[in-house]
Design a protein around this motif. Structure first.
Motif, mmCIF file in Angstrom:
data_model
loop_
_atom_site.group_PDB
_atom_site.id
_atom_site.type_symbol
_atom_site.label_atom_id
_atom_site.label_comp_id
_atom_site.label_asym_id
_atom_site.label_seq_id
_atom_site.Cartn_x
_atom_site.Cartn_y
_atom_site.Cartn_z
ATOM 1 N N ARG A 1 -7.056 0.259 0.361
ATOM 2 C CA ARG A 1 -6.657 1.364 -0.474
ATOM 3 C C ARG A 1 -7.427 2.656 -0.313
ATOM 4 N NH1 ARG A 1 -8.510 -0.034 -6.187
ATOM 5 N NH2 ARG A 1 -9.614 2.146 -5.882
ATOM 6 N N ASP B 1 0.810 11.681 -8.764
ATOM 7 C CA ASP B 1 -0.539 11.898 -9.506
ATOM 8 C C ASP B 1 -0.883 13.309 -9.285
ATOM 9 O OD1 ASP B 1 -3.313 10.898 -10.543
ATOM 10 O OD2 ASP B 1 -3.715 11.943 -8.874
ATOM 11 N N ASN C 1 2.449 7.453 -5.147
ATOM 12 C CA ASN C 1 1.753 7.399 -6.313
ATOM 13 C C ASN C 1 0.728 8.710 -6.313
ATOM 14 O OD1 ASN C 1 2.615 5.119 -7.357
ATOM 15 N ND2 ASN C 1 1.422 3.782 -5.988
ATOM 16 N N LEU C 2 0.367 9.085 -5.130
ATOM 17 C CA LEU C 2 -0.421 10.179 -4.761
ATOM 18 C C LEU C 2 0.410 11.592 -4.938
ATOM 19 C CD1 LEU C 2 -3.354 10.781 -3.991
ATOM 20 C CD2 LEU C 2 -2.460 11.015 -1.679
ATOM 21 N N GLU D 1 8.550 10.344 0.099
ATOM 22 C CA GLU D 1 7.732 9.161 0.372
ATOM 23 C C GLU D 1 8.469 7.974 -0.076
ATOM 24 O OE1 GLU D 1 5.536 9.967 2.385
ATOM 25 O OE2 GLU D 1 4.365 11.617 1.567
ATOM 26 N N LEU E 1 -6.118 5.694 1.035
ATOM 27 C CA LEU E 1 -5.427 6.664 0.376
ATOM 28 C C LEU E 1 -5.460 6.993 -0.976
ATOM 29 C CD1 LEU E 1 -3.510 8.943 1.502
ATOM 30 C CD2 LEU E 1 -1.767 7.619 1.013
ATOM 31 N N TRP E 2 -5.535 5.799 -1.774
ATOM 32 C CA TRP E 2 -5.460 5.774 -3.297
ATOM 33 C C TRP E 2 -7.345 6.149 -3.621
ATOM 34 C CZ3 TRP E 2 -2.891 7.401 -6.714
ATOM 35 C CH2 TRP E 2 -3.432 7.281 -8.062
ATOM 36 N N ASP E 3 -8.135 5.784 -2.875
ATOM 37 C CA ASP E 3 -9.493 6.231 -3.075
ATOM 38 C C ASP E 3 -9.763 7.617 -2.954
ATOM 39 O OD1 ASP E 3 -10.561 3.690 -3.604
ATOM 40 O OD2 ASP E 3 -11.017 3.190 -1.644
ATOM 41 N N ASN F 1 1.619 4.170 -1.534
ATOM 42 C CA ASN F 1 0.524 4.945 -2.045
ATOM 43 C C ASN F 1 0.730 6.317 -1.961
ATOM 44 O OD1 ASN F 1 -2.092 3.421 -2.848
ATOM 45 N ND2 ASN F 1 -1.471 2.189 -1.007
ATOM 46 N N HIS G 1 2.655 0.498 3.233
ATOM 47 C CA HIS G 1 1.642 0.462 2.168
ATOM 48 C C HIS G 1 1.332 1.739 1.930
ATOM 49 C CE1 HIS G 1 -1.402 -0.849 -0.712
ATOM 50 N NE2 HIS G 1 -2.180 -0.338 -0.098
ATOM 51 N N ILE G 2 0.932 2.406 3.151
ATOM 52 C CA ILE G 2 0.560 3.884 3.155
ATOM 53 C C ILE G 2 1.684 4.743 2.298
ATOM 54 C CG2 ILE G 2 0.444 6.057 4.498
ATOM 55 C CD1 ILE G 2 -0.885 4.083 6.649
#
Length: 194
Positions: free
Chosen positions: A81, A33, A29-30, A56, A83-85, A26, A22-23
């Motif tokens: 969440r 982004d 996506n990070l 990643e 990392l996304w936060d 994210n 999950h890390i």
């Protein structure tokens, strides 16, 4: 709140692998982004963030395959969440993003890895240890910031850390931790607490 993941049972190890996957999910996506959100950066900035996203994705694939070998799929366990936060909290400023994500969050991952590996040795999960070695090697390169042609404004990063995360950081420590010793050398006085 996500329950603590223990490596000493099959279910606990699967939950741990899921958390690590999950890390990495994210982190994909990070990275994307970061490449999309901030306009006007040098070409190398975008190239490097896309390279990081690819790395990643490889990490996620390795962990997801290992999770499947344990009889589980990505999404079987609850996930945080954090990392996304952090992505949302740093969406306003590329300098703050560069200071916090690769240099702080990646460093936290590097700090946690030896403890995880010690637990995995006890349960003899050699494959996960191998995967974490690959992840750690790439993560260290990300943390060092080799891929970022962006100069971190340590004052802005420290201010963000103080206000958004509600912690005090010594400016000199933030500068040194961010890998900008030239700021530390130029500092007169104690650097102050922000």
């Amino acid at each position: 709140q996500v329950p603590r993941r223990r490596a000493d049972s099959a279910a606990g190890r699967a939950a741990l692998v899921h958390a690590l996957a999950h890390i990495e999910f994210n982190a994909i996506n990070l990275a994307l982004d970061g490449a999309h959100r901030f306009a006007g950066m040098p070409r190398a900035y975008y190239d490097d963030w896309l390279r990081v996203a690819g790395e990643e994705a490889v990490h996620f694939g390795l962990l997801n395959a290992h999770l499947a070998s344990l009889g589980h799929d990505y999404g079987d366990f609850p996930a945080h969440r954090g990392l996304w936060d952090m992505a949302l909290k740093t969406a306003h400023d590329p300098l703050v993003r560069m200071a916090l994500v690769p240099r702080v969050l990646e460093a936290r991952g590097l700090d946690a890895t030896p403890r995880i590996v010690d637990k995995l040795r006890v349960v003899e999960d050699r494959r996960l240890i191998e995967i974490l070695a690959v992840v750690g090697q790439d993560r260290d390169a990300h943390r060092r910031g080799d891929f970022q042609p962006v100069v971190v404004d340590a004052d802005r990063a420290a201010d963000f850390l103080h206000h958004a995360l509600r912690q005090q950081f010594h400016l000199m420590a933030v500068r040194r931790f961010a890998g900008h010793d030239e700021f530390v050398a130029a500092e007169t006085g104690d650097g102050g607490v922000v």
